[in-house]
Design a protein around this motif. Structure first.
Motif, PDB file in Angstrom:
ATOM      1  N   GLN A 264       0.834  -1.250  -0.169  1.00  0.00           N
ATOM      2  CA  GLN A 264       0.095  -0.113  -0.053  1.00  0.00           C
ATOM      3  C   GLN A 264       0.841   1.207   0.038  1.00  0.00           C
ATOM      4  OE1 GLN A 264      -2.586  -0.371   3.245  1.00  0.00           O
ATOM      5  NE2 GLN A 264      -4.181  -1.487   2.354  1.00  0.00           N
ATOM      6  N   PRO A 265       0.355   2.367  -0.476  1.00  0.00           N
ATOM      7  CA  PRO A 265       1.005   3.472  -0.514  1.00  0.00           C
ATOM      8  C   PRO A 265       1.342   3.922   0.880  1.00  0.00           C
ATOM      9  CG  PRO A 265      -0.699   3.832  -1.608  1.00  0.00           C
ATOM     10  CD  PRO A 265      -0.707   2.702  -1.155  1.00  0.00           C
TER      11      PRO A 265
ATOM     12  N   VAL B 139       2.723  -0.571  -6.015  1.00  0.00           N
ATOM     13  CA  VAL B 139       2.304   0.250  -4.838  1.00  0.00           C
ATOM     14  C   VAL B 139       0.795   0.740  -5.045  1.00  0.00           C
ATOM     15  CG1 VAL B 139       2.796   2.167  -3.552  1.00  0.00           C
ATOM     16  CG2 VAL B 139       4.564   0.911  -4.562  1.00  0.00           C
ATOM     17  N   SER B 140      -0.083   0.174  -4.628  1.00  0.00           N
ATOM     18  CA  SER B 140      -1.451   0.138  -4.639  1.00  0.00           C
ATOM     19  C   SER B 140      -2.397   0.066  -3.653  1.00  0.00           C
ATOM     20  CB  SER B 140      -2.037  -0.601  -5.964  1.00  0.00           C
ATOM     21  OG  SER B 140      -3.641  -0.327  -6.173  1.00  0.00           O
ATOM     22  N   SER B 141      -3.591   1.022  -3.347  1.00  0.00           N
ATOM     23  CA  SER B 141      -4.434   0.694  -2.275  1.00  0.00           C
ATOM     24  C   SER B 141      -5.577  -0.286  -2.736  1.00  0.00           C
ATOM     25  CB  SER B 141      -4.895   1.923  -1.635  1.00  0.00           C
ATOM     26  OG  SER B 141      -5.578   2.766  -2.756  1.00  0.00           O
TER      27      SER B 141
ATOM     28  N   THR C 269       5.568   2.241  -8.772  1.00  0.00           N
ATOM     29  CA  THR C 269       5.107   0.789  -9.293  1.00  0.00           C
ATOM     30  C   THR C 269       6.014   0.641 -10.606  1.00  0.00           C
ATOM     31  OG1 THR C 269       3.234   0.732  -8.547  1.00  0.00           O
ATOM     32  CG2 THR C 269       3.492  -0.235 -10.661  1.00  0.00           C
TER      33      THR C 269
ATOM     34  N   GLY D 254       3.694   2.277   2.499  1.00  0.00           N
ATOM     35  CA  GLY D 254       4.595   1.094   2.960  1.00  0.00           C
ATOM     36  C   GLY D 254       5.834   1.122   2.668  1.00  0.00           C
TER      37      GLY D 254
ATOM     38  N   LYS E  45       5.200   5.080  -3.131  1.00  0.00           N
ATOM     39  CA  LYS E  45       4.362   5.756  -3.748  1.00  0.00           C
ATOM     40  C   LYS E  45       3.770   5.133  -4.875  1.00  0.00           C
ATOM     41  CE  LYS E  45       6.723   9.951  -2.704  1.00  0.00           C
ATOM     42  NZ  LYS E  45       7.337  11.457  -3.330  1.00  0.00           N
ATOM     43  N   PRO E  46       2.708   5.171  -5.277  1.00  0.00           N
ATOM     44  CA  PRO E  46       1.993   4.576  -6.527  1.00  0.00           C
ATOM     45  C   PRO E  46       2.914   4.874  -7.689  1.00  0.00           C
ATOM     46  CG  PRO E  46       0.359   5.622  -5.511  1.00  0.00           C
ATOM     47  CD  PRO E  46       1.414   6.187  -5.002  1.00  0.00           C
TER      48      PRO E  46
ATOM     49  N   SER F  80       8.252   4.719   2.408  1.00  0.00           N
ATOM     50  CA  SER F  80       7.179   5.684   1.795  1.00  0.00           C
ATOM     51  C   SER F  80       6.935   5.466   0.608  1.00  0.00           C
ATOM     52  CB  SER F  80       8.006   7.008   2.288  1.00  0.00           C
ATOM     53  OG  SER F  80       8.184   7.354   3.626  1.00  0.00           O
TER      54      SER F  80
END
Length: 126
Positions: free
Chosen positions: A13-14, A124-126, A90, A16, A86-87, A84
């Protein structure tokens, strides 16, 4: 010849963290530079971080302050601690090594590297 095997990618997750590892086998060069590049879909491969055999490091602008590269020479392994996330982080992350002993300033682009791992996906995704 040098073989590189990466591990540690996955979905996070963002905000993470993940830690990537890359172990080298085969012929080992004492003055090598090891590093991480990444390639997002539709984009060029870009520098993430590189480290010399003496521990000198360089980071890409987009990851500086969030990612840390380190190496354990006894294990022929380089690590990438990613915090930290971020999307936009990815991508497929590739381990690479360059064995000529050239200075780190000459090794900022992927075309300079001799050996590559197969890559590991980081999403990186929620």
């Amino acid at each position: 010849q040098v073989q590189l095997v990466e591990s540690g990618g996955g979905l996070v997750q963002p905000g993470g963290s993940l830690r990537l590892s890359c172990t080298a086998s085969g012929r080992i060069f004492p003055n090598d530079v090891m590093g991480w590049f990444r390639q997002a879909s539709g984009k060029q491969r870009e520098l993430v971080a590189i480290i010399t055999s003496g521990g000198v490091t360089t980071y890409g602008d987009s990851v500086r302050g969030r990612f840390t590269i380190s190496r354990d020479s006894a294990k022929n392994t380089v690590y990438l601690q990613m915090n930290s996330l971020k999307p936009e982080d990815t991508a497929v992350y590739y381990c690479a090594t360059e064995v000529s002993g050239r200075p780190i300033a000459a090794l900022m682009t992927s075309g300079e590297y001799d050996y590559w791992g197969q890559g590991t996906q980081v999403t990186v995704s929620s």
